[in-house]
Design a protein around this motif. Structure first.
Motif, mmCIF file in Angstrom:
data_model
loop_
_atom_site.group_PDB
_atom_site.id
_atom_site.type_symbol
_atom_site.label_atom_id
_atom_site.label_comp_id
_atom_site.label_asym_id
_atom_site.label_seq_id
_atom_site.Cartn_x
_atom_site.Cartn_y
_atom_site.Cartn_z
ATOM 1 N N LEU A 18 -19.178 -11.123 13.194
ATOM 2 C CA LEU A 18 -19.618 -9.847 12.797
ATOM 3 C C LEU A 18 -20.015 -8.969 13.978
ATOM 4 C CD1 LEU A 18 -20.641 -7.871 10.452
ATOM 5 C CD2 LEU A 18 -22.544 -9.180 10.524
ATOM 6 N N GLY A 19 -20.569 -9.926 14.767
ATOM 7 C CA GLY A 19 -21.357 -8.915 16.257
ATOM 8 C C GLY A 19 -20.117 -8.543 16.995
ATOM 9 N N ILE A 24 -17.173 -3.731 18.610
ATOM 10 C CA ILE A 24 -15.947 -2.766 18.591
ATOM 11 C C ILE A 24 -16.162 -1.337 17.706
ATOM 12 C CG2 ILE A 24 -13.403 -2.854 18.184
ATOM 13 C CD1 ILE A 24 -13.494 -5.832 18.546
ATOM 14 N N GLU A 25 -16.736 -1.496 16.947
ATOM 15 C CA GLU A 25 -16.965 -0.409 15.892
ATOM 16 C C GLU A 25 -17.858 0.821 16.719
ATOM 17 O OE1 GLU A 25 -18.630 0.897 11.765
ATOM 18 O OE2 GLU A 25 -17.663 -1.090 11.979
ATOM 19 N N ALA A 26 -18.900 0.113 17.397
ATOM 20 C CA ALA A 26 -19.756 1.076 18.117
ATOM 21 C C ALA A 26 -19.234 1.461 19.418
ATOM 22 C CB ALA A 26 -21.064 0.276 18.582
ATOM 23 N N MET A 27 -18.166 0.843 19.968
ATOM 24 C CA MET A 27 -17.443 1.428 21.225
ATOM 25 C C MET A 27 -16.685 2.607 20.805
ATOM 26 S SD MET A 27 -16.613 -1.931 23.175
ATOM 27 C CE MET A 27 -15.593 -1.291 24.385
ATOM 28 N N ASP A 28 -16.273 2.647 19.405
ATOM 29 C CA ASP A 28 -15.462 3.890 19.010
ATOM 30 C C ASP A 28 -16.019 4.997 18.659
ATOM 31 O OD1 ASP A 28 -12.928 2.238 19.190
ATOM 32 O OD2 ASP A 28 -13.193 1.771 16.918
#
Length: 62
Positions: A18-19, A24-28
Motif C-alpha cells: 500500500l505504501g 507512485i500515486e503521489a508522484m503523479d
C-alpha cells in the motif's frame, strides 16, 4: 513455546504494498507549492507603477 497470533506481522506485506502504491500515486500529482505561489498576489509598489507609466510616456515598450 509458540507466539501468539497477534505477535505475527501479517499486515507487514500489505502495508508495504500500500505504501508503494501511495508513493507512485503521489508522484503523479503535481506538487502544491507552485500552485500556491501562483495564487499569491503580486505586490507592486506605487513607485514601480509610476516608473512603468513614465516609460510608456517616453515611448518605451515592455
Amino acid at each position: 513455546m509458540h507466539r501468539h497470533i497477534v505477535d505475527r506481522p501479517t499486515e507487514a506485506k500489505d502495508s508495504t504494498r500500500l505504501g508503494q502504491f501511495l508513493k507512485i500515486e503521489a508522484m503523479d500529482k503535481p506538487h502544491p507549492a507552485p500552485r500556491e505561489l501562483h495564487r499569491q498576489p503580486q505586490l507592486r509598489s506605487e513607485t514601480s507603477r509610476l516608473a512603468a507609466f513614465t516609460k510608456i510616456e517616453r515611448g518605451y515598450r515592455a
